[in-house]
Design a protein around this motif. Structure first.
Motif, PDB file in Angstrom:
ATOM      1  N   ASP A 355      13.835 -48.395-123.639  1.00 36.24           N
ATOM      2  CA  ASP A 355      13.760 -49.205-122.421  1.00 36.24           C
ATOM      3  C   ASP A 355      15.063 -49.135-121.615  1.00 36.24           C
ATOM      4  O   ASP A 355      15.061 -49.338-120.400  1.00 36.24           O
ATOM      5  N   SER A 356      16.167 -48.832-122.313  1.00 33.63           N
ATOM      6  CA  SER A 356      17.467 -48.768-121.647  1.00 33.63           C
ATOM      7  C   SER A 356      17.832 -47.361-121.205  1.00 33.63           C
ATOM      8  O   SER A 356      18.894 -47.165-120.607  1.00 33.63           O
ATOM      9  N   PHE A 357      16.984 -46.374-121.494  1.00 31.23           N
ATOM     10  CA  PHE A 357      17.240 -45.014-121.034  1.00 31.23           C
ATOM     11  C   PHE A 357      17.078 -44.950-119.517  1.00 31.23           C
ATOM     12  O   PHE A 357      16.456 -45.811-118.901  1.00 31.23           O
ATOM     13  N   THR A 358      17.653 -43.936-118.919  1.00 36.52           N
ATOM     14  CA  THR A 358      17.387 -43.698-117.501  1.00 36.52           C
ATOM     15  C   THR A 358      15.903 -43.377-117.325  1.00 36.52           C
ATOM     16  O   THR A 358      15.192 -43.114-118.297  1.00 36.52           O
ATOM     17  N   ALA A 359      15.458 -43.370-116.070  1.00 37.14           N
ATOM     18  CA  ALA A 359      14.026 -43.145-115.825  1.00 37.14           C
ATOM     19  C   ALA A 359      13.567 -41.793-116.371  1.00 37.14           C
ATOM     20  O   ALA A 359      12.541 -41.699-117.058  1.00 37.14           O
ATOM     21  N   LEU A 360      14.330 -40.726-116.110  1.00 30.36           N
ATOM     22  CA  LEU A 360      13.955 -39.401-116.616  1.00 30.36           C
ATOM     23  C   LEU A 360      14.153 -39.304-118.116  1.00 30.36           C
ATOM     24  O   LEU A 360      13.361 -38.678-118.820  1.00 30.36           O
ATOM     25  N   GLY A 361      15.229 -39.903-118.610  1.00 33.41           N
ATOM     26  CA  GLY A 361      15.471 -39.889-120.046  1.00 33.41           C
ATOM     27  C   GLY A 361      14.369 -40.594-120.808  1.00 33.41           C
ATOM     28  O   GLY A 361      13.947 -40.139-121.879  1.00 33.41           O
ATOM     29  N   MET A 363      11.303 -40.923-119.673  1.00 31.81           N
ATOM     30  CA  MET A 363      10.033 -40.242-119.418  1.00 31.81           C
ATOM     31  C   MET A 363       9.736 -39.166-120.466  1.00 31.81           C
ATOM     32  O   MET A 363       8.581 -38.931-120.806  1.00 31.81           O
ATOM     33  N   ILE A 364      10.766 -38.521-120.997  1.00 26.51           N
ATOM     34  CA  ILE A 364      10.552 -37.441-121.962  1.00 26.51           C
ATOM     35  C   ILE A 364       9.881 -37.951-123.236  1.00 26.51           C
ATOM     36  O   ILE A 364       8.880 -37.364-123.695  1.00 26.51           O
ATOM     37  N   PRO A 365      10.357 -39.022-123.866  1.00 30.05           N
ATOM     38  CA  PRO A 365       9.618 -39.555-125.022  1.00 30.05           C
ATOM     39  C   PRO A 365       8.175 -39.910-124.677  1.00 30.05           C
ATOM     40  O   PRO A 365       7.267 -39.698-125.487  1.00 30.05           O
ATOM     41  N   ILE A 555       8.770 -41.597-112.552  1.00 31.87           N
ATOM     42  CA  ILE A 555       9.144 -40.709-111.437  1.00 31.87           C
ATOM     43  C   ILE A 555       9.569 -41.518-110.209  1.00 31.87           C
ATOM     44  O   ILE A 555      10.620 -41.256-109.610  1.00 31.87           O
ATOM     45  N   VAL A 556       8.767 -42.514-109.847  1.00 34.49           N
ATOM     46  CA  VAL A 556       9.142 -43.327-108.685  1.00 34.49           C
ATOM     47  C   VAL A 556      10.382 -44.159-108.998  1.00 34.49           C
ATOM     48  O   VAL A 556      11.213 -44.422-108.121  1.00 34.49           O
ATOM     49  N   GLU A 557      10.565 -44.546-110.265  1.00 36.02           N
ATOM     50  CA  GLU A 557      11.775 -45.292-110.635  1.00 36.02           C
ATOM     51  C   GLU A 557      13.014 -44.409-110.488  1.00 36.02           C
ATOM     52  O   GLU A 557      14.063 -44.867-110.028  1.00 36.02           O
TER      53      GLU A 557
END
Length: 570
Positions: A355-361, A363-365, A555-557
């Motif tokens: 939950d604390s990862f960046t949006a793209l980070g 998204m990968i999981p 993506i929008v985040e």
């Protein structure tokens, strides 16, 4: 990103590759019923178990009988685990005097552990007794992991056999898998974890006095024995609420690295089992290469995103990447690598908060799970999930050249393609269907900690994780409600068993077919063209299915974050 970080990633990949052949060879001997170095000790135990269970080890089963045996086996496991949680207040080994687990949470947890999901809407140290953790959760960790492995082996037999109506004996397979493979490794693994500083005790929680004079209760228990199979069996259910970020569940950098290795070990080795059983180890290496391409791509994006951090924070002079929600003991590279590994497999253990990862980070999981967790995947489940995509890819190749597709000597016909598509499409029905219901249900929306696209991602991740039998939580979502417990249990059951049944139907169909020798028109399935085709099919199916949902969430985040818009927690 740093050179040291990439060295760690490459070292990890090299160790996994080095373990593939020896483990694959050993597993093949075990499932072929051949003698191993443990046979002298374990063969009498194996024979005694067959005698006690009334099992004839020489009698194999049709795919329907094999599947029905597996389903009844899980019904029994569900009833035992549910009863243990509801009765735990009256059972021994309960030093913290935990009360009975509520009905809906017991139902959700029992379903979670029999499906190898290990989704946890509770804190282990504050909810469950030692007996439930040992006899309930650890016990099911072994059996659900063994089930995934033997189902993969049954499907492999379908490809390897010719003109046969049987695919093995479920009771024999699961006994051998547990006795000869999972149990010996976990005994050694648990001792290693104890050496690293992990508790393994039946003693009560420890009372400590802080430097300020306050009293603190430190939870302990039989931790190492549960964590060993949690990681090796890609279960992911932690003894403690903080999971693998807890110092008693992941004490050192070495334990963290070994835990990451153990998550991938069996799934990677099963590709070698496939190659050995079909008589061409290059087939197994080709499948492992497909998994490797997708894995490295995910690691690169996630590591880059977390090392790059948030542009808004960088503008304020806060550099060094995104350390929010990460253990300083592990840092960015080990946290990003762990996140990709645990979601590429169906493990669900976490050493950092997604939950604390960046949006793209983050998204990968999410994408790793949405693809069906076929990037190595859960023990066994990743292998039979990948073989379903291989069937689709071979079918596409057949359409391109205008001939009946073949794979390892078997014609891939309409029945196999239909069953493969049924198994693959059932997953997004649960991912997207329940997410759509949740985001328009007021009680479900009330459980979201964040507004906007991040809150949407929390819900999407929850149902993706449960349907994909991963079990990792994005965090930020209060899932212990009647709505999420019941709908989540439904997603877990469908995600596990509605994928297994078509896969076993394919195994039975292929086993009955004759083996066809390769000809000049046979599509080669061990080279770069095949690897690229399978990767392309996986990416295209995933993109067409999930891009709209990802566009509403991470993506929008990411676009909003780049424009300086942030979303605060409620």
């Amino acid at each position: 990103m740093t050179v040291i970080g990439w060295i760690q990633i490459l070292l990890y990949c090299a160790i996994i590759a080095a373990l593939v052949v020896p483990l694959g060879a050993y597993m093949t001997r075990v499932f072929n019923g051949e003698r191993t170095f443990l046979s002298t000790i374990l063969r009498p135990v194996e024979a005694a178990l067959y005698w006690a269970g009334g099992v004839d080890e020489r009698r194999e089963q049709h795919w329907v009988t094999y599947t029905v045996s597996m389903l009844f086996f899980h019904v029994g496991g569900f009833l035992i685990l549910y009863a243990l949680m509801r009765l735990q207040a009256h059972l021994p080994f309960n030093p913290a005097e935990q009360s009975a687990v509520p009905e809906d949470l017991s139902f959700n947890t029992a379903v979670s552990f029999i499906t190898n999901t290990n989704w946890q809407n509770y804190g282990g140290e504050s909810t469950l007794s030692y007996l439930v953790q040992m006899l309930g959760l650890t016990h099911q960790n072994f059996l659900s992991a063994a089930t995934g492995i033997v189902l993969a082996v049954a499907l492999i037999r379908g490809f390897a056999r010719a003109s046969m109506r049987t695919i093995g004996n479920f009771w024999v397979d699961i006994t051998r898998c547990t006795l000869y493979f999972l149990l010996p490794i976990c005994i050694i693994y648990a001792l290693f974890l104890v050496w690293q500083g992990m508790p393994q005790t039946l003693g009560p929680y420890v009372e400590a006095t802080t430097l300020e004079g306050a009293k603190q209760t430190i939870a302990v228990g039989p931790v190492a024995s549960q964590i060993a199979i949690k990681m090796l069996g890609t279960n992911g259910g932690g003894f403690f609420n903080a999971n693998a970020s807890h110092p008693f569940e992941n004490p050192t950098a070495l334990s963290n690295f070994v835990q990451m290795i153990s998550i991938f070990t069996i799934g990677a080795a099963l590709t070698n089992v496939f190659g050995r059983m079909v008589g061409n180890q290059r087939q197994g290496w080709a499948i492992l290469a497909v998994m490797g391409v997708l894995f490295i791509a995910g690691v690169f994006v996630c590591y880059w995103a977390e090392a790059h951090g948030n542009d808004a924070f960088t503008a304020m002079g806060l550099t060094g990447g995104n350390m929010e929600g990460k253990e300083v003991r592990f840092g960015i590279v080990a946290s990003a690598l762990f996140a990709v590994i645990t979601t590429a497999a169906s493990c669900g253990a976490v050493n950092a908060m997604h939950d604390s990862f960046t949006a793209l980070g983050g998204m990968i999981p999410l994408i790793n799970i949405q693809l069906g967790e076929i990037i190595v995947g859960g023990v066994g489940a990743g292998m039979y999930g990948m073989l379903l995509f291989v069937i689709i890819a071979i079918f596409v190749a057949g359409l391109m050249v205008g001939r009946t597709p073949e794979y390892v000597g078997k014609k891939i016909e309409a029945k196999e393609v239909k069953m493969a598509m049924l198994a693959i499409l059932i997953l997004p029905l649960m991912y997207l269907g329940w997410t759509a219901v949740a985001v328009v249900t007021p009680t479900a929306v009330a459980s979201m900690a964040n507004p906007g696209p991040h809150g949407f991602t929390e819900v999407l991740y929850a149902y993706t994780s449960q349907t994909g039998n991963n079990g990792s939580a994005f965090a930020g979502l209060s899932g212990n409600t009647l709505f999420y417990n019941l709908t989540g249990a439904c997603a877990m059951l469908v995600g596990r068993f509605w994928m297994i049944i078509p896969a076993m139907a394919i195994a039975g169909s292929l086993a009955e077919k004759k083996s066809i020798p390769p000809s000049s028109g046979t599509f080669p399935t061990t080279g770069g063209l095949f690897i690229g085709l399978v990767v392309g099919v996986i990416v295209i199916i995933g993109g067409l299915t999930f891009f709209p949902a990802l566009a509403l969430g991470p993506i929008v985040e990411q676009l909003a974050m780049s424009a300086g818009t942030l979303f605060a927690s409620n």
